[in-house]
Design a protein around this motif. Structure first.
Motif, PDB file in Angstrom:
ATOM      1  N   ASP A 168       0.777  -1.296  -0.052  1.00  0.00           N
ATOM      2  CA  ASP A 168      -0.241   0.149   0.063  1.00  0.00           C
ATOM      3  C   ASP A 168       0.841   1.343   0.036  1.00  0.00           C
ATOM      4  O   ASP A 168       0.473   2.258  -0.862  1.00  0.00           O
ATOM      5  N   LYS A 169       1.958   1.197   0.952  1.00  0.00           N
ATOM      6  CA  LYS A 169       2.932   2.400   0.682  1.00  0.00           C
ATOM      7  C   LYS A 169       3.502   2.569  -0.484  1.00  0.00           C
ATOM      8  O   LYS A 169       3.766   3.716  -0.969  1.00  0.00           O
ATOM      9  N   THR A 170       3.999   1.515  -1.194  1.00  0.00           N
ATOM     10  CA  THR A 170       4.343   1.765  -2.306  1.00  0.00           C
ATOM     11  C   THR A 170       3.559   2.294  -3.434  1.00  0.00           C
ATOM     12  O   THR A 170       3.853   3.176  -4.493  1.00  0.00           O
ATOM     13  N   GLU A 171       2.321   1.930  -3.375  1.00  0.00           N
ATOM     14  CA  GLU A 171       1.396   2.157  -4.266  1.00  0.00           C
ATOM     15  C   GLU A 171       0.848   3.767  -4.127  1.00  0.00           C
ATOM     16  O   GLU A 171       0.898   4.398  -4.971  1.00  0.00           O
ATOM     17  N   GLU A 172       0.934   4.239  -2.882  1.00  0.00           N
ATOM     18  CA  GLU A 172       0.634   5.677  -2.430  1.00  0.00           C
ATOM     19  C   GLU A 172       2.017   6.238  -2.894  1.00  0.00           C
ATOM     20  O   GLU A 172       1.748   7.511  -3.510  1.00  0.00           O
ATOM     21  N   ARG A 173       2.977   5.934  -2.925  1.00  0.00           N
ATOM     22  CA  ARG A 173       4.263   6.646  -3.435  1.00  0.00           C
ATOM     23  C   ARG A 173       4.207   6.724  -4.709  1.00  0.00           C
ATOM     24  O   ARG A 173       4.509   8.035  -5.443  1.00  0.00           O
ATOM     25  N   ASP A 174       3.965   5.635  -5.458  1.00  0.00           N
ATOM     26  CA  ASP A 174       3.861   5.835  -6.917  1.00  0.00           C
ATOM     27  C   ASP A 174       2.518   6.623  -7.482  1.00  0.00           C
ATOM     28  O   ASP A 174       2.963   7.381  -8.530  1.00  0.00           O
ATOM     29  N   GLU A 175       1.565   6.767  -6.848  1.00  0.00           N
ATOM     30  CA  GLU A 175       0.635   7.548  -7.161  1.00  0.00           C
ATOM     31  C   GLU A 175       0.912   9.117  -6.768  1.00  0.00           C
ATOM     32  O   GLU A 175       0.485   9.992  -7.664  1.00  0.00           O
ATOM     33  N   LYS A 176       1.578   9.433  -5.851  1.00  0.00           N
ATOM     34  CA  LYS A 176       2.084  10.688  -5.631  1.00  0.00           C
ATOM     35  C   LYS A 176       3.071  11.290  -6.856  1.00  0.00           C
ATOM     36  O   LYS A 176       3.110  12.180  -7.237  1.00  0.00           O
ATOM     37  N   ARG A 177       3.911  10.415  -7.137  1.00  0.00           N
ATOM     38  CA  ARG A 177       4.896  10.641  -8.159  1.00  0.00           C
ATOM     39  C   ARG A 177       4.229  10.791  -9.486  1.00  0.00           C
ATOM     40  O   ARG A 177       4.555  11.614 -10.372  1.00  0.00           O
ATOM     41  N   ALA A 178       3.161  10.060  -9.866  1.00  0.00           N
ATOM     42  CA  ALA A 178       2.347  10.153 -11.116  1.00  0.00           C
ATOM     43  C   ALA A 178       1.539  11.533 -11.116  1.00  0.00           C
ATOM     44  O   ALA A 178       1.541  12.154 -12.099  1.00  0.00           O
ATOM     45  N   GLU A 179       1.186  11.802  -9.881  1.00  0.00           N
ATOM     46  CA  GLU A 179       0.139  13.134  -9.733  1.00  0.00           C
ATOM     47  C   GLU A 179       1.201  14.358 -10.023  1.00  0.00           C
ATOM     48  O   GLU A 179       1.157  15.243 -10.762  1.00  0.00           O
ATOM     49  N   GLU A 180       2.605  14.233  -9.510  1.00  0.00           N
ATOM     50  CA  GLU A 180       3.502  15.242  -9.725  1.00  0.00           C
ATOM     51  C   GLU A 180       3.862  15.249 -10.918  1.00  0.00           C
ATOM     52  O   GLU A 180       4.045  16.602 -11.934  1.00  0.00           O
ATOM     53  N   THR A 181       3.840  14.117 -11.844  1.00  0.00           N
ATOM     54  CA  THR A 181       4.303  14.071 -13.079  1.00  0.00           C
ATOM     55  C   THR A 181       3.174  14.887 -14.138  1.00  0.00           C
ATOM     56  O   THR A 181       3.476  15.610 -14.899  1.00  0.00           O
ATOM     57  N   ARG A 182       1.904  14.455 -13.698  1.00  0.00           N
ATOM     58  CA  ARG A 182       0.898  15.153 -14.452  1.00  0.00           C
ATOM     59  C   ARG A 182       0.782  16.783 -14.166  1.00  0.00           C
ATOM     60  O   ARG A 182       0.508  17.235 -15.325  1.00  0.00           O
ATOM     61  N   LYS A 183       1.211  17.039 -13.084  1.00  0.00           N
ATOM     62  CA  LYS A 183       0.880  18.480 -12.715  1.00  0.00           C
ATOM     63  C   LYS A 183       2.202  19.138 -13.668  1.00  0.00           C
ATOM     64  O   LYS A 183       2.004  20.257 -13.931  1.00  0.00           O
ATOM     65  N   GLY A 184       3.210  18.375 -13.773  1.00  0.00           N
ATOM     66  CA  GLY A 184       4.492  19.088 -14.670  1.00  0.00           C
ATOM     67  C   GLY A 184       3.974  19.204 -15.811  1.00  0.00           C
ATOM     68  O   GLY A 184       4.490  20.171 -16.777  1.00  0.00           O
ATOM     69  N   TYR A 185       3.373  18.168 -16.378  1.00  0.00           N
ATOM     70  CA  TYR A 185       2.921  18.148 -17.946  1.00  0.00           C
ATOM     71  C   TYR A 185       2.007  19.328 -18.260  1.00  0.00           C
ATOM     72  O   TYR A 185       2.020  19.868 -19.080  1.00  0.00           O
ATOM     73  N   GLY A 186       1.185  19.464 -17.072  1.00  0.00           N
ATOM     74  CA  GLY A 186       0.194  20.407 -17.352  1.00  0.00           C
ATOM     75  C   GLY A 186       0.835  21.886 -17.415  1.00  0.00           C
ATOM     76  O   GLY A 186       0.469  22.734 -18.112  1.00  0.00           O
ATOM     77  N   MET A 187       1.875  21.965 -16.446  1.00  0.00           N
ATOM     78  CA  MET A 187       2.292  23.335 -16.603  1.00  0.00           C
ATOM     79  C   MET A 187       3.146  23.667 -17.729  1.00  0.00           C
ATOM     80  O   MET A 187       3.210  24.728 -18.400  1.00  0.00           O
ATOM     81  N   ALA A 188       3.891  22.668 -18.194  1.00  0.00           N
ATOM     82  CA  ALA A 188       4.458  22.528 -19.340  1.00  0.00           C
ATOM     83  C   ALA A 188       3.733  22.998 -20.711  1.00  0.00           C
ATOM     84  O   ALA A 188       3.971  23.790 -21.914  1.00  0.00           O
ATOM     85  N   MET A 189       2.443  22.319 -20.666  1.00  0.00           N
ATOM     86  CA  MET A 189       1.511  22.681 -21.752  1.00  0.00           C
ATOM     87  C   MET A 189       0.927  24.245 -21.866  1.00  0.00           C
ATOM     88  O   MET A 189       0.838  24.910 -22.529  1.00  0.00           O
TER      89      MET A 189
END
Length: 120
Positions: free
Chosen positions: A27-48
């Motif tokens: 569960d902790k690994t999944e939470e960490r992966d989800e947070k990392r994915a969310e940060e990546t999505r925010k970065g892509y949004g800002m880049a666009m």
């Protein structure tokens, strides 16, 4: 018979604790992966956002320059000047979005504060 039951219960408790520990790690690994994915999505949004602001500023400058040349008849000079101004405006927008340049001139901020006071 009671000793065997207690040993069986202890064994089941150990297995249950081990399974819960494994699930907790998963569960902790999944939470960490989800947070990392969310940060990546925010970065892509800002880049666009940044790239679209830059490109739109350059395109608007080119269109205004073309229209200026078309109606005034100044040749390519209006388009060249307006294209460069559009490029500068795009760079300024990018720098403001990134935070390298302040968003407004201090006099403009002072006027905003006085206008806000009048609205109340």
């Amino acid at each position: 018979m009671t000793d065997k039951q207690e040993e069986g219960l202890d064994e089941r408790r150990r297995r249950l604790a081990a399974e819960l520990a494994q699930r907790g790690v998963a569960d902790k690994t999944e939470e960490r992966d989800e947070k990392r994915a969310e940060e990546t999505r925010k970065g892509y949004g800002m880049a666009m956002k940044i790239s679209s602001e830059f490109i739109s500023a350059v395109i608007v400058g080119a269109i205004l320059g073309y229209l200026f040349d078309h109606f005034v008849g100044t040749g390519p000079w209006g388009m060249i000047v307006m294209l460069l101004l559009g490029f500068c405006a795009g760079v300024l927008n990018v720098m403001r979005t990134v935070g390298m340049v302040a968003s407004a001139h201090p006099a403009d901020r002072k006027m905003d504060l006085t206008n806000k006071g009048e609205d109340r």
